[in-house]
Design a protein around this motif. Structure first.
Motif, PDB file in Angstrom:
ATOM      1  N   ASP A 213       0.647  -0.991   0.513  1.00  0.00           N
ATOM      2  CA  ASP A 213       0.116  -0.039   0.067  1.00  0.00           C
ATOM      3  C   ASP A 213       0.775   1.239   0.299  1.00  0.00           C
ATOM      4  O   ASP A 213       0.045   2.816  -0.789  1.00  0.00           O
ATOM      5  CB  ASP A 213      -1.153   0.016   1.209  1.00  0.00           C
ATOM      6  CG  ASP A 213      -0.252   0.238   2.363  1.00  0.00           C
ATOM      7  OD1 ASP A 213       0.904   0.100   3.064  1.00  0.00           O
ATOM      8  OD2 ASP A 213      -1.075   0.775   3.303  1.00  0.00           O
TER       9      ASP A 213
ATOM     10  N   GLU B  22       0.173   4.222  -2.663  1.00  0.00           N
ATOM     11  CA  GLU B  22       0.087   5.646  -2.019  1.00  0.00           C
ATOM     12  C   GLU B  22       1.148   6.506  -2.536  1.00  0.00           C
ATOM     13  O   GLU B  22       0.891   8.099  -2.706  1.00  0.00           O
ATOM     14  CB  GLU B  22       0.336   5.506  -0.828  1.00  0.00           C
ATOM     15  CG  GLU B  22      -0.676   5.088  -0.135  1.00  0.00           C
ATOM     16  CD  GLU B  22      -1.398   5.827   0.212  1.00  0.00           C
ATOM     17  OE1 GLU B  22      -1.603   7.177   0.411  1.00  0.00           O
ATOM     18  OE2 GLU B  22      -2.340   5.124   1.035  1.00  0.00           O
TER      19      GLU B  22
ATOM     20  N   ARG C 113      -5.754   4.455  -6.575  1.00  0.00           N
ATOM     21  CA  ARG C 113      -5.470   3.603  -5.803  1.00  0.00           C
ATOM     22  C   ARG C 113      -6.293   2.627  -4.671  1.00  0.00           C
ATOM     23  O   ARG C 113      -6.186   1.957  -4.483  1.00  0.00           O
ATOM     24  CB  ARG C 113      -5.179   4.770  -5.025  1.00  0.00           C
ATOM     25  CG  ARG C 113      -3.471   4.367  -4.391  1.00  0.00           C
ATOM     26  CD  ARG C 113      -2.850   5.706  -4.076  1.00  0.00           C
ATOM     27  NE  ARG C 113      -3.368   6.221  -2.994  1.00  0.00           N
ATOM     28  CZ  ARG C 113      -3.557   7.529  -3.348  1.00  0.00           C
ATOM     29  NH1 ARG C 113      -2.996   8.707  -3.309  1.00  0.00           N
ATOM     30  NH2 ARG C 113      -4.655   8.376  -1.486  1.00  0.00           N
ATOM     31  N   GLN C 114      -7.586   3.226  -4.371  1.00  0.00           N
ATOM     32  CA  GLN C 114      -8.654   2.159  -3.442  1.00  0.00           C
ATOM     33  C   GLN C 114      -9.258   0.965  -4.434  1.00  0.00           C
ATOM     34  O   GLN C 114      -9.040   0.113  -4.105  1.00  0.00           O
ATOM     35  CB  GLN C 114     -10.185   3.233  -3.556  1.00  0.00           C
ATOM     36  CG  GLN C 114     -10.268   3.787  -2.439  1.00  0.00           C
ATOM     37  CD  GLN C 114     -11.534   5.026  -1.925  1.00  0.00           C
ATOM     38  OE1 GLN C 114     -12.284   4.719  -3.365  1.00  0.00           O
ATOM     39  NE2 GLN C 114     -11.677   4.955  -0.878  1.00  0.00           N
TER      40      GLN C 114
ATOM     41  N   LYS D 136      -6.251  -1.128  -4.500  1.00  0.00           N
ATOM     42  CA  LYS D 136      -5.841  -1.769  -3.292  1.00  0.00           C
ATOM     43  C   LYS D 136      -6.604  -2.970  -2.977  1.00  0.00           C
ATOM     44  O   LYS D 136      -6.789  -3.915  -2.513  1.00  0.00           O
ATOM     45  CB  LYS D 136      -5.997  -0.667  -2.131  1.00  0.00           C
ATOM     46  CG  LYS D 136      -4.564  -0.094  -1.958  1.00  0.00           C
ATOM     47  CD  LYS D 136      -4.642   1.169  -0.556  1.00  0.00           C
ATOM     48  CE  LYS D 136      -4.238   1.775  -0.296  1.00  0.00           C
ATOM     49  NZ  LYS D 136      -4.475   2.553   1.042  1.00  0.00           N
TER      50      LYS D 136
ATOM     51  N   ASN E  51      -5.226  -7.560   2.662  1.00  0.00           N
ATOM     52  CA  ASN E  51      -4.717  -7.334   2.644  1.00  0.00           C
ATOM     53  C   ASN E  51      -3.365  -6.307   2.449  1.00  0.00           C
ATOM     54  O   ASN E  51      -2.404  -6.296   2.770  1.00  0.00           O
ATOM     55  CB  ASN E  51      -5.276  -5.038   3.887  1.00  0.00           C
ATOM     56  CG  ASN E  51      -7.325  -5.842   3.646  1.00  0.00           C
ATOM     57  OD1 ASN E  51      -7.380  -7.268   3.853  1.00  0.00           O
ATOM     58  ND2 ASN E  51      -7.940  -4.988   3.674  1.00  0.00           N
ATOM     59  N   SER E  52      -3.496  -4.518   1.221  1.00  0.00           N
ATOM     60  CA  SER E  52      -1.709  -4.447   0.504  1.00  0.00           C
ATOM     61  C   SER E  52      -1.247  -3.956   1.548  1.00  0.00           C
ATOM     62  O   SER E  52       0.303  -3.951   1.330  1.00  0.00           O
ATOM     63  CB  SER E  52      -2.536  -3.523  -0.535  1.00  0.00           C
ATOM     64  OG  SER E  52      -2.463  -2.148  -0.437  1.00  0.00           O
ATOM     65  N   ARG E  53      -1.640  -3.956   2.971  1.00  0.00           N
ATOM     66  CA  ARG E  53      -0.575  -3.108   3.298  1.00  0.00           C
ATOM     67  C   ARG E  53      -0.071  -3.875   4.200  1.00  0.00           C
ATOM     68  O   ARG E  53       1.102  -3.874   4.951  1.00  0.00           O
ATOM     69  CB  ARG E  53      -1.835  -2.029   5.109  1.00  0.00           C
ATOM     70  CG  ARG E  53      -2.192  -2.791   5.539  1.00  0.00           C
ATOM     71  CD  ARG E  53      -2.791  -1.335   6.574  1.00  0.00           C
ATOM     72  NE  ARG E  53      -3.857  -1.899   6.965  1.00  0.00           N
ATOM     73  CZ  ARG E  53      -5.446  -1.751   6.249  1.00  0.00           C
ATOM     74  NH1 ARG E  53      -4.972  -1.523   5.309  1.00  0.00           N
ATOM     75  NH2 ARG E  53      -6.579  -1.928   6.969  1.00  0.00           N
TER      76      ARG E  53
ATOM     77  N   GLU F 119     -12.475  -2.200   0.382  1.00  0.00           N
ATOM     78  CA  GLU F 119     -11.337  -3.027   0.544  1.00  0.00           C
ATOM     79  C   GLU F 119     -11.467  -4.706   0.459  1.00  0.00           C
ATOM     80  O   GLU F 119     -11.356  -5.091   1.856  1.00  0.00           O
ATOM     81  CB  GLU F 119     -10.316  -2.839   1.283  1.00  0.00           C
ATOM     82  CG  GLU F 119      -9.180  -3.148   0.192  1.00  0.00           C
ATOM     83  CD  GLU F 119      -7.746  -2.473   1.048  1.00  0.00           C
ATOM     84  OE1 GLU F 119      -7.604  -0.853   1.430  1.00  0.00           O
ATOM     85  OE2 GLU F 119      -6.293  -2.850   1.390  1.00  0.00           O
TER      86      GLU F 119
END
Ligand SMILES: Cc1cc2nc3c(=O)[nH]c(=O)nc-3n(C[C@H](O)[C@H](O)[C@H](O)COP(=O)(O)OP(=O)(O)OC[C@H]3O[C@@H](n4cnc5c(N)ncnc54)[C@H](O)[C@@H]3O)c2cc1C
Length: 435
Positions: free
Chosen positions: A129, A133, A142-143, A146, A156-158, A300
């Protein structure tokens, strides 16, 4: 089996998912003696079909779709007495976004382009993420990306390592096209077919808890205190499931950093059956094209697809992946159903409420299945873990869809990985005999 009695084999295979069954088939063809140790009471792993209570229909609780390019799966589907059939929602139709209901043109190349543009930069331990960003200025794009990543990977990408995602996508996109086909019958037929080739070799309810390297191979202990000894060992389980097993010290030293590089995915799959395919033709603004699916940018990891077999029942399948699936893990089924129904109505209108049957399956937080479509390399993980795990170390090797050089996270990847592991192990066993 009696406690402390050890059974001897040429090869021990841990896990009776597609990777383990494909490896077992290869060992059978090679004339090796082998045993398959499976933790649960059934084979197939993340391939699992369920017949409805009134026996009028079946649902795929796990894997369902294939492409014609997935040649090993296509072969197995045919060997199991079925044919390939088209899915109604094909990529000739449109993926739309939840907010605008406009078609969106998005695929893995959006992500590879982003990663490719920054290839000079050191981002191997960066979460995906942060990379998005920094390099994609448009918030909405981006949303969507993701959400798409979380839906495709079920993480999740984070939490995902950007370098590992680049590596994963390059393996998926070498050959893949749309997953626009299904088997004409339940995929459990493929599992039964592979089981029949391995007859009494599969031992169920034998979760492996310990693996010890010995002078003559490997001793494997199960939760039931059964002991098995093999000259060689194939660990056909997701890397996160393997990370829960205790390995003797030299093996642990060799494998730990790679096994610990993965994190479990998480997915809930819900299929809804309708009398009429009300979503076709009407859902895409200004275009007379049916929907292929929906990417929920505002949620997401959630996506929806038309899963109807051509000429068959009208079906929609909603996937809830990543953190949302984990969040919903402990709530009652009705709450999950309510959440899913809201997502359907949001995009497709009130008609979406009128489903006549419904099935839910949950894969998050399982100790044996890797949680989602498979385990994923987390942002502190080693991006090349798959390369190390798929090559034999002495006469031991790992096999699972995560490690496949083609189609990782798909059934095809699992079969290819099982076949590759068996081939490499047979080579290294014959090398160790001639040495
Ligand atoms: C909801 C969902 C939808 C999917 N949709 C698709 C799709 O449409 N198309 C597609 O191609 N793929 C799809 N997939 C992915 C596909 O199912 C997997 O990639 C593939 O089946 C993985 O096979 P595997 O053999 O690598 O692992 P698994 O199927 O996870 O098999 C591993 C086996 O090892 C056993 N095991 C684990 N730990 C131990 C232990 N300690 N001791 C003994 N046994 C152990 C497990 O019980 C299991 O049987 C989907 C997956 C899910 C969950």
């Amino acid at each position: 089996m009696m406690e402390n009695q050890t059974s001897e084999y040429d090869v021990i295979i841990v896990g009776a998912g597609l990777a383990g069954l494909a490896a077992a088939k290869a060992m059978h063809e090679e004339g090796k003696s082998y045993v398959v140790l499976e933790a649960t009471d059934r084979s197939g792993g993340k391939v699992c079909s369920k017949v409805s209570e009134d026996s009028s229909r079946y649902f795929e609780l796990g894997a369902q779709f294939v492409s014609e390019e997935m040649t090993e799966m296509v072969k197995l589907i045919k060997e199991a007495g079925m044919v390939l059939t088209r899915t109604e929602g094909t990529q000739d139709n449109r993926v739309i976004s939840d907010k605008s209901k406009e078609p969106i043109y998005l695929d893995f190349h959006d992500i590879t382009d982003t990663l490719g543009a920054i290839s000079g930069e050191h981002f191997s331990s960066k979460p995906m993420d942060q990379v998005l960003e920094k390099h994609i200025s448009q918030k909405r794009k981006r949303q969507i990306l993701k959400s798409f990543i979380a839906a495709e990977t079920t993480v999740n990408s984070r939490y995902i390592n950007a370098e590992a995602i680049k590596n994963l996508i390059s393996r998926v996109t070498t050959t893949t096209s749309g997953l626009d086909h299904q088997a004409s019958g339940p995929l459990s037929n493929v599992v039964k077919h592979l089981e029949s080739l391995n007859k009494d070799a599969i031992h169920y309810l034998e979760p492996v808890v310990k693996v010890k390297e010995t002078k003559s191979g490997y001793t494997v202990k199960t939760k039931n205190k059964s002991k098995y000894h093999g000259k060689a060992l194939i660990m056909a389980v997701p890397p996160t499931a393997a990370a829960r097993i205790t390995f003797s010290s030299a093996l642990a030293d060799h494998y730990r950093p790679y096994l610990d590089s993965y994190t479990d995915g998480a997915v809930i799959k819900m299929t809804f059956v309708y009398d009429k395919p009300f979503w076709r033709e009407s859902a895409v603004k200004g275009k007379q094209k049916s929907i292929y699916g929906v990417v929920y940018s505002a949620h997401e990891g959630v996506n929806l697809m038309d899963s109807s077999i051509k000429g068959g029942e009208n079906r929609l399948t909603l996937y809830i992946g990543g953190e949302k699936a984990i969040e919903l893990a402990d709530v009652p089924t009705e709450v999950k159903e309510f959440y899913a129904r809201e997502r359907l109505i949001e995009v497709l209108g009130e008609d979406a409420e009128n489903y006549k049957d419904y099935e839910i399956s949950e894969w998050q937080q399982s100790p044996y299945y890797g949680g989602g479509y498979g385990a994923i390399i987390h942002h502190h993980g080693l991006p090349d873990a798959n390369e190390i795990l798929r090559e034999p170390y002495h006469t031991m090797v790992f096999a699972s869809t995560e490690l496949a050089t083609d189609f990782p996270l798909f059934m095809e990847g699992a079969v290819l990985s099982g076949q590759y592991a068996a081939k490499r192990l047979i080579e290294s066993m014959s090398e160790s005999v001639t040495e």
